[in-house]
Design an enzyme around this catalytic site. Structure first.
Site, PDB file in Angstrom:
ATOM      1  N   HIS A   1      51.469  18.390  15.518  1.00  0.00           N
ATOM      2  CA  HIS A   1      50.261  17.876  16.340  1.00  0.00           C
ATOM      3  C   HIS A   1      49.053  17.938  15.558  1.00  0.00           C
ATOM      4  O   HIS A   1      48.880  18.994  14.464  1.00  0.00           O
ATOM      5  CB  HIS A   1      50.027  18.617  17.670  1.00  0.00           C
ATOM      6  CG  HIS A   1      49.001  17.849  18.290  1.00  0.00           C
ATOM      7  ND1 HIS A   1      47.593  17.901  18.378  1.00  0.00           N
ATOM      8  CD2 HIS A   1      49.279  17.173  19.497  1.00  0.00           C
ATOM      9  CE1 HIS A   1      47.149  17.332  19.045  1.00  0.00           C
ATOM     10  NE2 HIS A   1      47.904  16.831  20.029  1.00  0.00           N
TER      11      HIS A   1
ATOM     12  N   ASP B   1      54.993  15.400  24.465  1.00  0.00           N
ATOM     13  CA  ASP B   1      55.626  14.346  24.372  1.00  0.00           C
ATOM     14  C   ASP B   1      57.306  14.835  24.517  1.00  0.00           C
ATOM     15  O   ASP B   1      58.039  14.080  24.722  1.00  0.00           O
ATOM     16  CB  ASP B   1      55.401  13.125  23.505  1.00  0.00           C
ATOM     17  CG  ASP B   1      54.276  12.417  23.674  1.00  0.00           C
ATOM     18  OD1 ASP B   1      54.046  12.259  24.992  1.00  0.00           O
ATOM     19  OD2 ASP B   1      53.631  12.429  22.821  1.00  0.00           O
TER      20      ASP B   1
END
Ligand code: CMC
Length: 427
Positions: free
Chosen positions: A306, A363
């Site tokens: 991320h 996700d």
């Protein structure tokens, strides 16, 4: 501590203000830098650049903290209803019962879409990706309601917000139902917002609809977790498109397109495809770990890493627990959940991932829940968009209320210097 930063450019020293956020994050205010020095900053991917001051969402990537308007994501995901969170994100406070009832009733009043939109939908190839269709139809709505484009007063903004909160779920349900060859309808407004979304999607024309609480609760939680994530790619897109005074619908349509990419919201579809590919290839997670680390191989472990989190994404922790619960309640034993857990364990112990602080993101497990709920892979990112809608609206409102200037970055030009035109015969 000094509230100034000093920057030395060649032999000139410039003082810059320090901006302190409410959680003590520091930023250097360079808004007057070019005017004072003729120099710009260069920051590809905006890894170090704050584009605005915002009071919507706080995120501490080092500690793995996420809060909407001061409320922890853990508490909201556990206790709140998605529409409450939408109100909170947009207006800054949790709604009381009267405000929430009014919002739902105003949404219901705006829940009709011109039937001609169906004709547009029907002209897309059945194989078209739902995100492309959703973005196009969101944009198409403007043609049917041009007055919603130029909204400035708080009342007009409220009408536009209610309008889009009402219409996007219908479009989502239509896109999904058309893929399945099912009739398109407008839902049941005796229900709550999320209950209505699930009914619009899953109701069959030949049987009585019975609400599945596991499904409603799981979707409510996922939508909340997707609600906002400060200046991510799609939200920055919404703000920058809106900063030109393009309307809310056009800005959200652009946000949907930005979210579609595999490095952003599209990762949830990519994760599931990756897990299915690993399963079909015999479940050899080590092979795919090696591919992810091999710099000559374009493969990346989707759902990992991320830009901001250098620790566990708090949303991933919540979704992992929810995935276990949903599969258990629905009596599903899906081998890809085990593959995902195996990959996570290996990655968390692997030096490559440890060194780069790569953890599972939001996700990684969400697709497993969507699959258990029988939502097809191509619809995962659409569900993400549905959840992100209030965040986009909140940022669009904040940007307009703060009268932010048009977003227009600069560049360092690296092309040819002035040269003379040569006639085609001489080239
Ligand atoms: N698998 C393997 N290596 C990775 C991964 C990954 N998933 N993510 C980052 N790396 C490596 C990358 O190769 C680089 O290595 P090196 O320093 O040796 O060159 C290092 O880690 C830093 O990566 P980066 O690409 O410079 O970091 P970034 O902040 O620009 O990108 C990211 C962040 C999310 C785009 C990236 O981690 C990624 O591509 N992840 C997979 C896609 C994904 O899951 N996206 C969803 C993000 S969360 C939800 C959302 O935004 O909607």
């Amino acid at each position: 501590m000094s509230d100034k930063a000093k920057l030395k450019i060649k032999d000139k020293e410039i003082e810059l203000d320090l901006i302190v956020g409410s959680e003590n994050e520091l930023g250097i205010d360079i808004s007057a830098l070019r005017a004072n020095s003729n120099v710009i900053t260069l920051d590809p991917g905006y890894k170090n650049t704050g584009s605005c001051q915002s009071s919507i969402t706080f995120l501490d990537g080092e500690k793995g903290i996420l809060r909407y308007r001061g409320y922890s994501i853990e508490e909201l995901a556990e206790k709140a209803d998605f529409l409450e969170v939408a109100f909170l994100l947009i207006y800054g406070e949790l709604p009381n019962k009267k405000q929430l009832d009014k919002l739902l009733s105003d949404i219901n009043e705006n829940s009709l879409i011109d039937e001609d939109i169906k004709k547009i939908l029907e002209n897309f190839p059945k194989s078209a990706h739902p995100m492309g269709i959703l973005s196009s139809l969101t944009s198409a709505l403007i043609a049917f309601d041009p007055l919603a484009v130029d909204v400035n007063s708080e009342d007009d903004m409220y009408d536009a917000f209610v309008n889009i909160l009402a219409k996007i779920p219908i479009l989502v349900a239509w896109v999904y139902r058309r893929r399945r060859g099912l009739p398109l309808d407008y839902g049941d407004y005796s229900l709550g917002y999320v209950e209505n979304i699930t009914k619009m999607m899953f109701q069959l024309p030949n049987s009585e609809y019975v609400q599945n609480d596991t499904l409603v609760n799981a979707i409510n939680k996922l939508l909340i977790l997707h609600g906002d994530h400060e200046q991510n790619c799609s939200t920055s897109t919404v703000r920058i498109v809106g900063s030109s005074h393009a309307g809310l619908f056009a800005s959200i349509s652009a946000g949907i397109s930005a979210l579609w990419g595999r490095l952003h919201g599209g990762a949830n579809q990519a994760v599931l495809e990756m897990l299915e590919a690993i399963e079909n290839d015999g479940g050899d997670t080590k092979k795919y770990m090696a591919k992810a680390k091999d710099k000559s191989d374009p493969f990346r472990l989707m759902g990992f890493g991320h830009r901001v989190y250098k620790n566990f994404d708090p949303r991933a922790k919540i979704i992992k627990v929810a995935a276990d619960k949903v599969l258990d309640e629905l009596g599903i034993d899906d081998p890809i959940l085990e593959i995902a857990k195996g990959l996570e364990k290996e990655a968390l112990e692997d030096q490559y991932f440890v060194d780069r602080k790569l953890y599972p993101n939001v996700d990684f497990y969400s697709g497993i829940i969507y699959k258990a709920l029988k939502i097809p892979n191509e619809m995962f990112t659409v569900m993400f968009a549905l959840g992100r809608l209030p965040g986009w609206i909140a940022h669009w409102r904040e940007m307009r209320k703060n009268k932010e200037p048009i977003g227009r970055p600069r560049q360092i030009y690296t092309g040819e210097n002035l040269r003379n035109f040569t006639n085609i015969e001489s080239r």
